[in-house]
Design an enzyme around this catalytic site. Structure first.
Site, PDB file in Angstrom:
ATOM      1  N   ASP A 118       0.831  -1.200  -0.022  1.00 14.80           N
ATOM      2  CA  ASP A 118      -0.064   0.027   0.034  1.00 14.80           C
ATOM      3  C   ASP A 118       0.930   1.166  -0.070  1.00 14.80           C
ATOM      4  OD1 ASP A 118      -2.842   0.897   0.424  1.00 14.80           O
ATOM      5  OD2 ASP A 118      -1.851   1.767   2.377  1.00 14.80           O
ATOM      6  N   GLU A 178       1.486  -0.511  -5.109  1.00 17.60           N
ATOM      7  CA  GLU A 178       0.500   0.752  -5.394  1.00 17.60           C
ATOM      8  C   GLU A 178       1.463   1.787  -5.742  1.00 17.60           C
ATOM      9  OE1 GLU A 178      -3.000   3.157  -3.868  1.00 17.60           O
ATOM     10  OE2 GLU A 178      -1.616   2.508  -2.305  1.00 17.60           O
TER      11      GLU A 178
HETATM   12  C1  GLC Z   1      -4.067   3.133  -0.615  1.00 20.12           C
HETATM   13  C2  GLC Z   1      -5.456   2.239  -0.686  1.00 20.12           C
HETATM   14  C3  GLC Z   1      -6.638   3.077  -0.178  1.00 20.12           C
HETATM   15  C4  GLC Z   1      -6.281   3.712   1.219  1.00 20.12           C
HETATM   16  C5  GLC Z   1      -4.969   4.345   1.057  1.00 20.12           C
HETATM   17  C6  GLC Z   1      -4.483   4.688   2.531  1.00 20.12           C
HETATM   18  O1  GLC Z   1      -4.187   3.979  -1.559  1.00 20.12           O
HETATM   19  O2  GLC Z   1      -5.840   1.648  -1.784  1.00 20.12           O
HETATM   20  O3  GLC Z   1      -7.877   2.408  -0.284  1.00 20.12           O
HETATM   21  O4  GLC Z   1      -7.270   4.359   1.879  1.00 20.12           O
HETATM   22  O5  GLC Z   1      -3.901   3.668   0.553  1.00 20.12           O
HETATM   23  O6  GLC Z   1      -3.939   3.334   3.236  1.00 20.12           O
END
Ligand code: GLC
Length: 533
Positions: free
Chosen positions: A217, A276
């Site tokens: 994440d 991500e």
């Molecule tokens: C990422 C996740 C999202 C979350 C954020 C904070 O972007 O995909 O859903 O709110 O991180 O953890």
């Protein structure tokens, strides 16, 4: 020249390099205990469906103990399971059952922040400014004589400032802590050795339980710019990345974290790391995928591209270009739990669905790793929810100016003709389900050859078996305005897309699958894609 991931022609192909990964947003997938929220046993009960669909791996969103301020992305204990979703035994059963179905399991890892209910943060609040306990997070004194203004002007991704002031143990207003997301998600300080040691422990905990990998994440977030500088207002993006670099993200120190992750995971054969990475510059993006960092990075270009051939083609070329610098496989994503569903984003209604189906065929024909978000294969739209149903912190934090992401997280409809469509045995669902979805259920679509589910199943079957999909490169044909066609060099399998408003002739070949019926003379209608062989 960057170090490359592929070790030459004799390197065996890694399972993820052309895998179909299916994202399960656990809350919304299947509920086994009638509380209206999906859970781990619910996922396990639907593995037969996922096998039938033809997926190679699941990515499940966080299921750790959490106060659910951000639906699990606020982790209070990274080495246990929240009772809402099950327990460690349910997790182990899911790992075992997935593997029996030939499906790998990737879990979410949240290294940028914890929950404010994490033991560390509670200890930090009860410790003095400057103490080692506080130093696991990012505490600073505020500006102004009384320290009543935040330390800098950074906004939170969810709206409002990225800083919250605490009351010190002696009862006075005191320091502020940084949270790039909700106040319930304090950012960790990655200069603190405990933070490193704890993440390593977490990795091993789940690797030893048999998981096949991790989705990282906010993989571009852990390292903060030196001195946490105040920045001009246009130096901040929102969650969807935008095209501007964001002063808070993508600092070089982040790569040391990824190197640590990689060195641990290298001890466990065949496990994958996917980040991500909301970084739009191809070169900056590629750095996350160097041979000693992550194996894969989410490239989100197709989640924002307009439905125009040139823009879609540019998105594909950028994504390929970024990974080719380091020899990593490309990844493709049309949606996830943070962004609008393609049907809605591309126009809504019949038109949106038609375009989403066309874009899906374009995506499924590409070389690399594909991520399908639950419900995408059913052609689900994002849902207009009433104000009182909204739960995403974005809604409150933005002062009701941004509706947040709930619209894209409505539970999956399985069967029957009315809400809850078999999602739960209980009487409620955590978000309301539309009463117009009877035609979108898995049950309704399974036997209908024209359904979006059948389109996905059929396309995935062809992708698995057809020799025309071998090879990692792409070449483009000349095509009429608003159209493109691509194939692997030397292959006879061609994917053609028409985003224009007129019907166009097709390149040579017999249609294998089309996102909508072809015109009577065999030509390609608007908003349609086809595979020809
Ligand atoms: C990422 C996740 C999202 C979350 C954020 C904070 O972007 O995909 O859903 O709110 O991180 O953890």
């Amino acid at each position: 020249m960057q170090p490359s991931q592929s070790g030459g022609p004799s390197t065996p192909r890694l399972w993820w390099s052309d895998a179909i990964c299916y994202q399960v947003y656990i809350r919304s997938f299947a509920d086994s205990d009638a509380d209206g929220v999906g859970d781990l046993d619910g996922v396990r009960s639907r593995l037969g469906y996922l096998e039938l669909l033809g997926v190679d791996a699941l990515w499940i969103t966080p299921c750790y103990p959490s106060p659910m301020a951000d639906h699990g992305y606020d982790v209070a204990d990274p080495r246990d399971i929240d009772p809402l979703f099950g327990d460690l035994a349910a997790f182990d059963s899911l790992v075992a059952a997935s593997h029996e179905h030939g499906i790998r399991l990737i879990i979410d890892l949240v290294p940028n922040h914890t929950s404010d209910q994490h033991e560390w943060f509670q200890t930090a609040l009860n410790s003095a400014p400057g103490s080692p306990e506080r130093d696991r997070y990012i505490f600073r004194y505020g500006q102004g004589d009384d320290g009543a203004a935040p330390p800098n002007n950074w906004p939170s991704q969810f709206g409002g400032p990225a800083w919250t002031r605490v009351t010190e143990p002696h009862g006075q207003p005191g320091q502020w802590y940084l949270h790039l997301f909700a106040p319930e998600q304090p950012d960790l300080n990655w200069s603190h050795p405990d933070v490193w040691a704890d993440l390593e422990k977490t990795l091993r905990f789940w690797l030893d339980r048999g998981v096949d990998g991790f989705r990282i994440d906010v993989a571009h977030g852990m390292a903060k710019p030196h001195g946490l500088p105040t920045a001009p207002p246009d130096a901040f993006g929102l969650l969807d990345g935008g095209s501007q670099p964001d002063v808070r993200f993508d600092h070089d120190g982040v790569h040391e974290v990824h190197r640590m992750l990689r060195s641990v995971i290298n001890e466990y054969p065949d496990r994958v790391l996917v980040g991500e990475i909301w970084v739009s510059d191809d070169d900056r993006f590629s750095r996350y995928l160097r041979s000693d960092e992550l194996h894969l990075g989410f490239n989100f270009r197709l989640t924002t591209a307009k439905f125009e051939a040139d823009e879609i083609r540019a998105s594909i070329e950028h994504s390929l270009e970024a990974v080719s610098r380091v020899g990593a496989p490309p990844t493709w994503t049309l949606s996830n739990h943070d962004v609008a569903r393609p049907v809605t984003r591309l126009g809504g209604g019949e038109l949106g669905l038609r375009r989403a189906r066309a874009l899906a065929l374009v995506e499924l024909g590409l070389p690399g790793t594909i991520f399908v978000y639950n419900g995408e294969e059913l052609g689900l739209p994002s849902v207009d929810l009433p104000d009182e149903a909204l739960q995403d912190p974005v809604w409150e934090r933005s002062g009701h100016t941004r509706r947040g992401r709930d619209a894209h997280r409505v539970p999956v409809p399985w069967e029957g003709s009315a809400p809850d469509y078999g999602f739960t045995d209980g009487n409620t669902t955590w978000l309301p389900m539309p009463d117009t979805w009877q035609g979108l259920t898995v049950e309704a679509q399974l036997e209908d050859a024209r359904s979006t589910l059948s389109l996905y199943r059929h396309a995935l079957e062809i992708r698995r078996g057809h020799p025309g999909f071998a090879g990692d490169e792409l070449e483009w044909y000349g095509a009429p305005d608003g159209c493109f066609a691509y194939r692997r060099p030397g292959s006879t399998l061609v994917c053609a897309l028409n985003t224009s408003s007129v019907t166009v002739p097709l390149p040579p070949g017999d249609p294998l699958i089309a996102s909508a019926p072809l015109a009577e003379d065999g030509q390609l209608p608007p908003d349609t894609a086809v595979w020809l062989a």
